[in-house]
Enzyme design. Structure first.
Site, PDB file in Angstrom:
ATOM      1  N   SER A 252       0.903  -1.219   0.018  1.00  0.00           N
ATOM      2  CA  SER A 252      -0.052  -0.017   0.002  1.00  0.00           C
ATOM      3  C   SER A 252       0.556   1.084  -0.144  1.00  0.00           C
ATOM      4  O   SER A 252       2.204   1.283  -0.003  1.00  0.00           O
ATOM      5  CB  SER A 252      -0.864  -0.171   1.199  1.00  0.00           C
ATOM      6  OG  SER A 252      -0.073   0.259   2.465  1.00  0.00           O
ATOM      7  N   LYS A 253       0.292   2.267   0.168  1.00  0.00           N
ATOM      8  CA  LYS A 253       0.958   3.630  -0.146  1.00  0.00           C
ATOM      9  C   LYS A 253       2.047   3.769   1.253  1.00  0.00           C
ATOM     10  O   LYS A 253       2.769   4.600   1.010  1.00  0.00           O
ATOM     11  CB  LYS A 253       0.016   4.631  -0.249  1.00  0.00           C
ATOM     12  CG  LYS A 253      -0.859   5.029   0.487  1.00  0.00           C
ATOM     13  CD  LYS A 253      -1.684   6.180   0.067  1.00  0.00           C
ATOM     14  CE  LYS A 253      -3.061   6.211   1.043  1.00  0.00           C
ATOM     15  NZ  LYS A 253      -4.125   6.997   0.513  1.00  0.00           N
ATOM     16  N   ARG A 254       1.736   3.169   2.141  1.00  0.00           N
ATOM     17  CA  ARG A 254       2.680   3.221   3.320  1.00  0.00           C
ATOM     18  C   ARG A 254       3.901   2.748   2.910  1.00  0.00           C
ATOM     19  O   ARG A 254       4.988   3.073   3.539  1.00  0.00           O
ATOM     20  CB  ARG A 254       2.272   2.166   4.457  1.00  0.00           C
ATOM     21  CG  ARG A 254       0.837   2.875   5.247  1.00  0.00           C
ATOM     22  CD  ARG A 254       0.752   1.803   6.431  1.00  0.00           C
ATOM     23  NE  ARG A 254       0.240   0.720   5.818  1.00  0.00           N
ATOM     24  CZ  ARG A 254       0.962  -0.644   6.309  1.00  0.00           C
ATOM     25  NH1 ARG A 254       1.844  -0.470   7.087  1.00  0.00           N
ATOM     26  NH2 ARG A 254       0.399  -1.748   5.941  1.00  0.00           N
ATOM     27  N   HIS A 255       3.903   1.808   1.823  1.00  0.00           N
ATOM     28  CA  HIS A 255       5.187   1.036   1.514  1.00  0.00           C
ATOM     29  C   HIS A 255       5.939   1.765   0.421  1.00  0.00           C
ATOM     30  O   HIS A 255       7.380   1.419   0.019  1.00  0.00           O
ATOM     31  CB  HIS A 255       5.055  -0.328   0.859  1.00  0.00           C
ATOM     32  CG  HIS A 255       4.386  -1.222   2.165  1.00  0.00           C
ATOM     33  ND1 HIS A 255       3.120  -1.643   2.005  1.00  0.00           N
ATOM     34  CD2 HIS A 255       4.933  -1.780   3.207  1.00  0.00           C
ATOM     35  CE1 HIS A 255       2.978  -2.399   3.215  1.00  0.00           C
ATOM     36  NE2 HIS A 255       3.752  -2.526   3.864  1.00  0.00           N
TER      37      HIS A 255
END
Ligand code: GLU
Length: 489
Positions: A252-255
């Site tokens: 996800s955009k966390r990564h």
């Protein structure tokens, strides 16, 4: 039967690269087999679907070069291709299933269903499956609000041979009388998907493996449809494992960059994104680098793996750098990098032969298009706008280097013809005479010519800059160096 595959995103935000991988495999399969790649927009979630997100889907696919043969803005015989415009079709199919006895109108309210669930849970614990009391009733008013539900079997199993997962099967006892149409006439996912795949003649469905559990419901619908259209065959299915982040959780955009258009913004190449996504889950021996055409030629469902793959930025950047350095011509890169140069305030035409010539040495140190633009910047920036890295200037434009730069300017001015061998022999002869080492000359010259301490080799840089600019910059460097001498002295 010719191959017909589809990509059916729900437009609720940015197009996610994990989702694009399912589109990519379908697209590759269509292009390899001469089949059709259909785009369908599953926009029946009225609260979450937005026109902007629909536009993002088109823009993302176009940037990646995943062109669709049928779908919104392309047309086709099976349109409309937005689910929100297909309501009549869903109603029509639901009515046929009702007439056949495979579906029924259910008037149970949410509260009634909740009460049945609560009652079941008190007696049996978890595992409630809604079997509607309306399955056998015929006294409902078709004009009163109702949900259309499927009359789910409770005996036997529903299974299929998945192209990725192999034999998959679910007991029918796990099914409930699942809903097909809401009271507002909008289809639930499984029913909309079934009607669309059926009417669009889809032969193979590729999607994330989070949809494995939905497939039995869709297969039950195909089976029921045989009573209406004999010989109806479901498509084949290929469920793909999800893409994980480095921590083993769903990517996800966390990564990192999860949205396709972020890759464009960062100046990555679409071919590199496709190459990397293809390799996340598919292999061809131990090859890592594929052009778009090679992917089309080599893709095979047999080589799609079942285990989830981890997104690895380092690997992606390696793929990106390889495409930039080896798979694009310098003329193609010139077209791609020109807007990035313009964004830095450097105007140069993509067709300018000086730009094409400068790309070859500069790209060897660049991974993205903005990096390429940064490396090309000083070749095209007017001399007066050239800026110097403070540290390089302090270290190399010194009292000692001032006369050397002035002399070098004279040698460069006299070089005839103005090419690398002539420059090299003139400059090395002078250095030998004066007992100068390369380090006494090359770094000060580099800072004077480019403003930086890193650039292609000295002779190459001189030729790429051209005689007049090289001379002017070396003289300016000499002046700055003697000014530095005055300041420090
Ligand atoms: N709209 C669904 C999704 O984005 C489509 C699933 C499918 O391909 O059937 O997950």
């Amino acid at each position: 039967m010719s191959v017909r595959v589809r990509f059916a995103p729900s437009p609720t935000g940015q197009l996610h690269i994990g989702n694009v991988r399912t589109a990519l495999y379908s697209w590759l399969w269509a292009r390899q087999t001469g089949g059709a790649f259909v785009l369908r927009i599953e926009d029946t979630d009225e609260k979450r679907s937005t026109p902007e997100a629909v536009a993002t889907v088109y823009e993302s696919l176009r940037w990646l070069g995943l062109d669709w043969d049928e779908g919104p803005e392309a047309g086709g015989e099976h349109g409309p291709y937005l689910q929100s415009e297909r309501k009549a079709l869903y109603r029509e199919h639901a009515e046929k299933l009702i007439a056949e006895g495979a579906a029924f109108r259910c008037y149970a309210t949410r509260e009634e269903i909740q009460a049945l669930r609560a009652d079941y849970e008190v007696r049996h614990g978890k595992g409630f499956r809604f079997r509607s009391p309306w399955r056998e009733r015929t006294d409902g008013d078709p004009n009163a609000p109702h949900t259309v539900r499927f009359r789910a079997p409770s005996e036997g199993d529903t299974g299929w041979e998945d192209l990725v997962y192999g034999a998959v099967s679910y007991p029918n006892a796990e099914q409930q009388d699942f809903p097909l149409l809401r009271p507002n006439g909008l289809p639930l996912y499984n029913f909309g998907c079934f009607v669309d795949d059926l009417t669009m003649g889809i032969t193979l469905v590729s999607r994330g493996d989070d949809h494995l559990v939905n497939t039995p419901q869709q297969l039950l619908l195909y089976r029921a449809w045989r009573a209406i259209a004999a010989g109806t065959e479901p498509p084949r299915f290929a469920h793909l494992p999800i893409v994980l982040g480095p921590d083993g959780k769903r990517f996800s955009k966390r990564h990192g960059a999860a949205a396709v258009l972020e890759y464009r913004e960062k100046g990555y190449l679409p071919e590199a994104v496709l190459n990397y996504l293809a390799r996340l889950g598919w292999s061809h021996g131990d090859e890592e680098i594929f052009t778009r055409d090679e992917l089309v030629a080599k893709f095979a469902w047999e080589n799609v793996g079942r285990s989830p793959s981890k997104y690895d930025l380092k690997k992606f950047e390696h793929v990106q750098a390889t495409h930039l350095r080896e798979k694009k011509s310098d003329a193609e890169l010139a077209v791609l990098v020109a807007p990035h140069l313009a964004a830095r305030g450097v105007e140069v035409a993509a067709e300018d032969p000086r730009l094409v010539a400068a790309i070859a040495p500069v790209k060897l140190r660049a991974t993205t298009l903005p990096e390429l633009a940064e490396g090309l910047d000083y070749f095209f920036r007017p001399d007066a706008d050239l800026t110097y890295e403070a540290k390089g200037r302090r270290k190399f434009l010194t009292e000692e280097s001032a006369p050397r730069l002035a002399h070098l300017a004279g040698l460069v001015e006299a070089a005839e013809p103005f090419d690398e061998p002539t420059l090299e022999s003139a400059i090395t002869a002078w250095m030998e005479r004066e007992e100068l080492a390369m380090k006494h000359v090359a770094q000060p010259a580099r800072v004077a010519l480019t403003g930086r301490t890193r650039s292609p080799g000295l002779y190459e840089t001189l030729v790429l800059l051209g005689q007049a600019r090289s001379v002017a910059r070396l003289r300016r460097g000499a002046t700055l160096a003697s000014e530095a001498a005055e300041v420090s002295g």
